[in-house]
Design a protein around this motif. Structure first.
Motif, PDB file in Angstrom:
ATOM      1  N   LYS A 174       0.790  -1.188   0.066  1.00  0.00           N
ATOM      2  CA  LYS A 174       0.035   0.099  -0.042  1.00  0.00           C
ATOM      3  C   LYS A 174       0.746   1.154   0.033  1.00  0.00           C
ATOM      4  O   LYS A 174       0.516   2.234  -0.658  1.00  0.00           O
ATOM      5  N   SER A 175       2.240   1.225   0.497  1.00  0.00           N
ATOM      6  CA  SER A 175       2.886   2.372   0.713  1.00  0.00           C
ATOM      7  C   SER A 175       3.572   2.476  -0.583  1.00  0.00           C
ATOM      8  O   SER A 175       4.084   3.781  -0.750  1.00  0.00           O
ATOM      9  N   ILE A 207       1.759   3.196  -3.205  1.00  0.00           N
ATOM     10  CA  ILE A 207       0.593   3.907  -4.010  1.00  0.00           C
ATOM     11  C   ILE A 207       0.334   5.309  -3.576  1.00  0.00           C
ATOM     12  O   ILE A 207       0.247   5.663  -2.534  1.00  0.00           O
ATOM     13  N   SER A 208       0.518   6.128  -4.613  1.00  0.00           N
ATOM     14  CA  SER A 208       0.110   7.516  -4.421  1.00  0.00           C
ATOM     15  C   SER A 208      -1.303   7.753  -5.154  1.00  0.00           C
ATOM     16  O   SER A 208      -1.463   7.536  -6.423  1.00  0.00           O
ATOM     17  N   TYR A 222      -6.664   4.745   5.400  1.00  0.00           N
ATOM     18  CA  TYR A 222      -5.510   4.523   4.670  1.00  0.00           C
ATOM     19  C   TYR A 222      -4.354   5.567   4.905  1.00  0.00           C
ATOM     20  O   TYR A 222      -3.257   5.465   4.139  1.00  0.00           O
ATOM     21  N   GLU A 241      -0.812   4.614   5.347  1.00  0.00           N
ATOM     22  CA  GLU A 241      -0.285   3.664   4.288  1.00  0.00           C
ATOM     23  C   GLU A 241      -0.130   4.152   3.047  1.00  0.00           C
ATOM     24  O   GLU A 241       0.774   3.638   2.060  1.00  0.00           O
ATOM     25  N   VAL A 242      -0.838   5.104   2.457  1.00  0.00           N
ATOM     26  CA  VAL A 242      -0.831   5.742   1.103  1.00  0.00           C
ATOM     27  C   VAL A 242      -0.283   7.155   1.077  1.00  0.00           C
ATOM     28  O   VAL A 242      -0.855   7.876   2.029  1.00  0.00           O
ATOM     29  N   GLY A 268       4.970   7.757  -5.118  1.00  0.00           N
ATOM     30  CA  GLY A 268       4.742   6.099  -5.128  1.00  0.00           C
ATOM     31  C   GLY A 268       5.122   5.571  -6.569  1.00  0.00           C
ATOM     32  O   GLY A 268       5.267   6.266  -7.440  1.00  0.00           O
ATOM     33  N   ILE A 319      -8.189  -0.721  -1.493  1.00  0.00           N
ATOM     34  CA  ILE A 319      -6.921  -0.769  -2.014  1.00  0.00           C
ATOM     35  C   ILE A 319      -6.381  -2.024  -2.174  1.00  0.00           C
ATOM     36  O   ILE A 319      -5.566  -2.500  -2.851  1.00  0.00           O
TER      37      ILE A 319
END
Length: 308
Positions: free
Chosen positions: A7-8, A10-11, A33, A36-37, A82, A99
């Protein structure tokens, strides 16, 4: 070794314009989220409380250039950190688990992923069903093709994406930008252009119905309001500069990507414009579409020739 995603990686890019209340509700919906994002809000020149809403949230505020949604997305991609960029809208709400299916798909080697976007005002999800010949015909008659996939429970490959609920590997976007500089206005038609260009490069578009996003279709504000159908409408005909952009971009897409439908599209649009002009007694109903049609054909032909 296959690259793995979390998840990290993803932007989320969210263009916005004068929708502070909608934006606040949207940001609340993705709050689970936030650790994480990466969440980037690109303000396209709002005059309301957008800056304050974002500043009081977990999202990063980025000042856009006031040139419309397409340009705001480009800025968001450039500013994102990301490995994957997700495009959402300020009047959306996300499902609790939207997600995780994206991450799963990425780790399965799918790098252009379309979420299931449910249009709450129409009770339909705007995504094609994969029947490509019929899709082309439906796009000829109606560029905003909507097919109900709410009952679909299986993932599949599809021919086209929509502008939002879309997740793309950033490496792909660097070679095949979502935005098409050959489109005018607010980039009406960018999803088709991106889909064709991505497929021409051998990429597949993966639809994952377990990643669910709800689109409220707000009528106030919106980045596309800069190129609104209503701007300059003095008699209710809808014949404004927007019609120039719409017809120009449509004919550019047809001429460049599916030329076999360009002629019937041309005839249909001209006859429709003439009929509308007679009905409303408004010469602009012919002038805007027809000048847009000519410009779109010339642009599409020129770009097609350069590519060949």
């Amino acid at each position: 070794m296959t690259e793995t995603f979390g998840k990290s990686d993803i932007s989320l890019v969210i263009p916005t314009y004068n929708r502070d209340s909608h934006l606040e509700e949207f940001l609340n919906s993705i709050k689970p989220y936030t650790t994480e994002v990466e969440v980037l809000v690109i303000d396209d020149g709002s005059t309301d409380n957008t800056r304050e809403v974002v500043s009081n949230s977990f999202a990063e505020y980025i000042q856009g250039g006031g040139n419309g949604q397409m340009e705001a997305k480009r800025i968001g991609v450039d500013k994102s950190s990301g490995k994957v960029v997700g495009f959402l809208e300020d009047d959306m709400r996300v499902d609790d688990d939207f997600i995780n299916p994206i991450v799963t798909s990425l780790n399965n080697g799918e790098y252009i992923i379309q979420s299931k976007v449910i249009e709450t005002s129409k009770n339909k999800s705007s995504i094609s069903d994969g029947s490509e010949p019929n899709i082309a015909i439906k796009y000829f008659w109606n560029y905003d093709f909507i097919n109900n996939l709410e009952q679909v429970s299986k993932s599949r490959y599809i021919p086209f994406v929509r502008e939002s609920g879309l997740f793309v590997l950033k490496d792909i976007l660097e070679n095949i930008p979502l935005y098409d500089n050959n489109l005018l206005g607010d980039g009406w038609g960018e999803s088709l252009s991106f889909s064709f260009r991505a497929r021409d490069e051998g990429h597949r578009i993966y639809f994952h119905p377990q990643s669910v996003i709800y689109h409220l279709s707000a009528t106030d504000g919106g980045s596309s309001g800069r190129f609104s159908k209503q701007k300059g409408d003095i008699n209710g005909s809808g014949c404004t500069k927007f019609e120039y952009y719409r017809h120009r971009n449509s004919m550019y897409i047809h001429t460049r990507f599916f030329f076999h439908l360009a002629l019937p599209t041309l005839i249909y649009r001209i006859l429709y414009s003439i009929g509308k002009s007679i009905y409303y007694r408004d010469i602009r109903c012919v002038v805007y579409p027809c000048t847009g049609i000519v410009a779109g054909i010339l642009k599409g032909t020129a770009v097609k020739a350069l590519r060949n």
